[in-house]
Enzyme design. Structure first.
Site, PDB file in Angstrom:
ATOM      1  N   GLY A   1      54.238  -1.656  49.370  1.00  0.00           N
ATOM      2  CA  GLY A   1      54.770  -0.805  50.435  1.00  0.00           C
ATOM      3  C   GLY A   1      54.721   0.682  50.121  1.00  0.00           C
ATOM      4  CD  GLU A   2      59.079   2.271  48.463  1.00  0.00           C
ATOM      5  OE1 GLU A   2      59.934   3.114  48.697  1.00  0.00           O
ATOM      6  OE2 GLU A   2      59.330   1.224  47.832  1.00  0.00           O
TER       7      GLU A   2
ATOM      8  N   GLY B   1      58.369  -4.112  59.398  1.00  0.00           N
ATOM      9  CA  GLY B   1      57.095  -3.684  59.952  1.00  0.00           C
ATOM     10  C   GLY B   1      55.909  -3.958  59.041  1.00  0.00           C
TER      11      GLY B   1
ATOM     12  CD  GLN C   1      53.137  -2.841  53.831  1.00  0.00           C
ATOM     13  OE1 GLN C   1      53.895  -1.949  53.534  1.00  0.00           O
ATOM     14  NE2 GLN C   1      53.365  -4.093  53.495  1.00  0.00           N
TER      15      GLN C   1
ATOM     16  N   GLY D   1      61.817   1.861  58.837  1.00  0.00           N
ATOM     17  CA  GLY D   1      63.021   2.278  58.128  1.00  0.00           C
ATOM     18  C   GLY D   1      62.690   3.356  57.105  1.00  0.00           C
TER      19      GLY D   1
ATOM     20  CG  LEU E   1      50.471 -12.443  49.023  1.00  0.00           C
ATOM     21  CD1 LEU E   1      51.932 -12.791  49.180  1.00  0.00           C
ATOM     22  CD2 LEU E   1      49.775 -13.501  48.178  1.00  0.00           C
ATOM     23  CG  ASN E   2      47.590 -10.703  56.168  1.00  0.00           C
ATOM     24  OD1 ASN E   2      46.617  -9.996  56.455  1.00  0.00           O
ATOM     25  ND2 ASN E   2      48.225 -11.433  57.060  1.00  0.00           N
TER      26      ASN E   2
ATOM     27  CE  LYS F   1      44.110  -7.263  62.132  1.00  0.00           C
ATOM     28  NZ  LYS F   1      43.675  -8.162  63.204  1.00  0.00           N
TER      29      LYS F   1
HETATM   30 MO1  MOS Z   1      62.204   2.164  50.444  1.00  0.00          MO
HETATM   31  S1  MOS Z   1      62.397   4.190  50.449  1.00  0.00           S
HETATM   32  O1  MOS Z   1      62.727   1.792  48.870  1.00  0.00           O
HETATM   33  O2  MOS Z   1      63.125   1.580  51.727  1.00  0.00           O
END
Ligand code: MOS
Length: 737
Positions: free
Chosen positions: A702-703, A465, A636, A237, A628-629, A631
């Site tokens: 994530g970011e 994902g 990521q 996404g 937490l993981n 792998k």
């Molecule tokens: Mo993220 S760009 O906050 O889905």
């Protein structure tokens, strides 16, 4: 906690994805399905005089043509700006090239796609600004009205930055620009909408089943319980599946119109006009420092592209407020209206663009001071968040710099640019800081013990994902003392306990505490059930004296005395035992500043004759709370760095200034890194346990890894060549100019 949290554990839905058993939204088999194709405006601004649909309606297989003249009317009075601002075939206005102006519904995808080309639309053209200017003048700039959803003003001042800049011993002052970029997940947007009376079900590729449900319910004037949104798997996404974009209600409107389920899958070309993008930014960053490198002034003035209708303000200056210790900081955010679709969040919104500018400016300052770039950052380390005047919940940035420099071999870098060579190639090393806020929202989860001793955990979040199914199962198995194979994790259904949008890197930090709490509540209920059964080996046991392991409850003092989960339910005559829990971050953000940090190191090779830039190797060191993981986390980080590489070297959407049409709307023309472009990426995590952010101690990841990558690469290109390019991406033409 046990050994189920932390280690390399492969994602549990991997086999289903590999074998094709994981069904994505477009793949759900539905009886009687009709197919829709979008028709998009070919002008940048104006109105539709008329639509001649006769030829399209006469084409084979066509069921209906939906335009603003015959489309179902929606409730546009709803408060959510998401609903009121998008053009949704409710009137004749055209606000950008690519706006949806009709939908053709047919018996097959091919028939709909063909008939969509047969629509004759007569437009009245109006003047348009199709491209944001390189240097927007003051008259074209607007102050955001609803910056950060009104949570804070768009501008901030600490001390007097302009004055401090004027008196600083060493200064840099430059403008950095970043282009429009598109998310381009592998899976395009896809919606199947089916009505059953006044109840609507949507199979939808989305990062937010809950907010889709709320938005659709408002638009169609339904109670939310009448709308169900299902999104079991999402093929990426990156922010473009966060909002309720027009294709979702359009599919539901079409399904209502033709009285059949309708599937609308966006084409790759549609994906460049239908679901937001990272806006173009023009950012002035000025830094002033004393001779010893201590920052005296930071000015960060950002102007970012906005649409001609709604408002999206890319928060480019927020990291400049908190990343370094500095007494005088001035940040502004302004918007420039363009006849384009609404921009949106994309892969580290705000920080990706903003930290690019800040960290290039820091590199320029390091050269001006003749100081090592890592040393400059260490000299300006912020021991607390000076913008919010709050302590950090935790911060291990010094360790990131130190471990990163050591792992990368930063000490081998020549202080002067243009001196390192490998044969004919120029070699450069660059670095930058990464930071991303740790967000956390309210979330709910349900844990259900089944008669066979398995446990199902549910949360109305979604797997985009990153590994959410896997982490959820790990948390549940760990809390309940079960082997992970006996836990089934379920996500992506608006009938499950609500969870926030999978955006802002908040999913793990938000939902895992809820999963843990639901499993703890289930355990307490199970122990209670056992204790109340007079025939149970645990009859009368005090709750504290019982624990769980290997799928059974037993006495801590006498592990042989216990009962399996299966026996527990059988004795109680129950088929299931449920517990639900909610988790709420409360006011934690008022008391602590919560961020994850990292250090990015890049080595590039530049061909001085051809201007070709190749990333040669990369080291990223991150401190993001408890991992937490290992792998899925490492995956990521690699993914984020590859995004950053795309931002630095390849990605930009090109717009024809005459028509507002995006001219490279395909993966052949919009370049992203492919495997052959990506060098070895060396990832390290600094161990960090943050008990303030949430009970698991995990920050979002994530970011974070994409922040600073473009700066590290741009700084490496300068180090290789001595040429400073302040406009992304760093392409051959700019290097040779
Ligand atoms: Mo993220 S760009 O906050 O889905």
């Amino acid at each position: 906690m046990s050994d189920l949290i932390g280690p390399d554990l492969a994602r549990i839905e991997g086999p289903a994805k590999l074998t094709g058993n994981a069904r994505y939204a477009a793949e759900i088999p539905i009886k009687g399905l009709a197919y829709a194709a979008l028709v998009q405006s070919t002008i940048a601004a104006g109105r539709i005089r008329s639509v001649d649909a006769r030829q399209a309606l006469a084409a084979a297989g066509v069921i209906a043509v939906m335009t603003h003249e015959n489309a179902p009317r929606l409730d546009r009075t709803a408060e959510s700006p998401q609903i009121t601002m998008f053009p949704l075939l409710q009137d004749d206005r055209v606000l950008f090239n690519g706006q949806h102006v009709a939908l053709v519904i047919a018996e097959s995808f091919e028939q709909a796609t063909h008939a969509a080309t047969l629509l004759a639309i007569d437009y009245e053209r109006q003047p348009a600004i199709a491209v944001m200017p390189d240097r927007p003048d003051a008259a074209s700039q607007e102050t955001p009205k609803d910056f950060r959803n009104g949570e804070r003003p768009p501008d901030s001042d600490r001390g007097d930055a302009p004055a401090a800049l004027g008196t600083a011993a060493v200064t840099v002052d430059a403008v950095y620009t970043t282009p429009v970029e598109h998310h381009n997940p592998m899976e395009p947007h896809a919606t199947i909408a089916a009505w059953d009376g006044d109840a609507l079900i949507l199979y939808n590729a989305t990062q937010a089943v809950s907010s889709n449900q709320q938005a659709l319910a408002k638009m169609f004037g339904l109670p939310p319980a009448k709308v169900r949104v299902i999104s079991s798997y999402v093929g990426g996404g990156f922010g473009c599946k966060g909002a309720t974009w027009p294709h979702i209600p359009l599919a539901a409107m079409a399904a209502r119109m033709v009285g059949r389920p309708v599937k609308l899958v966006l084409t790759r070309r549609n994906m460049f006009t239908s679901n937001g993008y990272r806006p173009r930014t023009v950012q002035r960053v000025a830094l002033g420092a004393a001779q010893d490198g201590k920052l005296q002034a930071i000015l960060h003035e950002g102007v970012t592209q906005n649409s001609a209708y709604g408002e999206f303000a890319e928060p480019v200056g927020l990291a400049s407020e908190m990343l370094y210790s500095c007494p005088n900081v001035h940040v502004t955010h302004r918007l420039t209206k363009v006849n384009a679709g609404l921009p949106t969040y994309m892969r580290a919104p705000g920080e990706a663009s903003g930290v690019y500018a800040l960290e290039c400016a820091m590199d320029e300052l390091a050269y001006a001071l003749q100081m090592d770039p890592v040393a400059l950052r260490l000299a300006n380390h912020a021991d607390r968040d000076e913008h919010q005047d709050l302590p950090w919940s935790s911060k291990s940035l010094r360790q990131c710099y130190e471990q990163g420099a050591a792992a990368f071999g930063w000490d081998k870098r020549s202080p002067k640019p243009g001196l390192q060579r490998d044969g004919a190639l120029l070699i450069g090393m660059g670095m930058a800081t990464a930071t991303y806020p740790t967000n956390r929202s309210k979330a709910g989860a349900l844990a259900r013990l089944l008669a066979n001793g398995q446990v199902v955990v549910q949360c109305g979040s979604q797997e985009i994902g990153g590994g959410t199914y896997t982490i959820m199962a790990q948390t549940a198995a760990d809390t309940l003392g079960l082997p992970i194979a006996r836990v089934r994790a379920e996500l992506g259904d608006s009938t499950m306990p609500p969870a926030p949008v999978s955006g802002g890197s908040q999913t793990t930090a938000s939902i895992q505490p809820a999963v843990q709490a639901a499993c703890r509540a289930l355990l307490a209920k199970a122990i209670d059930l056992a204790a109340q059964d007079p025939a149970s080996p645990l009859a009368g046991a005090a709750p504290d004296s019982v624990t769980a392991g290997d799928g059974r409850l037993f006495l801590r003092s006498d592990p042989g005395r216990g009962v399996s989960f299966q026996d527990l339910l059988r004795r109680a005559g129950r088929s299931t035992l449920d517990a639900r829990a909610d988790s709420d971050p409360g006011d934690i953000k008022k008391r602590y500043s919560m961020h994850a940090f990292g250090a990015q190191f890049a080595e590039v090779a530049v061909d001085p004759d051809l201007g070709e830039i190749r990333l040669r190797r990369y080291t990223g060191v991150f401190a993001a709370g408890r991992i937490l993981n290992a792998k899925t986390a490492r995956s990521q980080m690699i993914g984020g760095i590859v995004y950053g590489m795309g931002m630095a070297l390849l990605e930009h959407s090109e717009v024809d200034p005459r028509t507002g049409r995006i001219t490279n709307a395909s993966l052949a023309d919009y370049l992203v890194p492919v495997h052959a472009d990506v060098p070895p990426i060396d990832i390290h995590f600094v161990p960090e346990q943050d008990d303030i952010v949430n009970p698991l101690g995990a920050k979002g990841i994530g970011e974070l890894p994409m922040v600073g990558v473009a700066a590290a690469i741009a700084n490496a290109v300068y180090h290789a060549t001595g040429k400073r390019i302040r406009d992304l991406p760093l392409t051959v033409d700019k290097l040779l100019a």
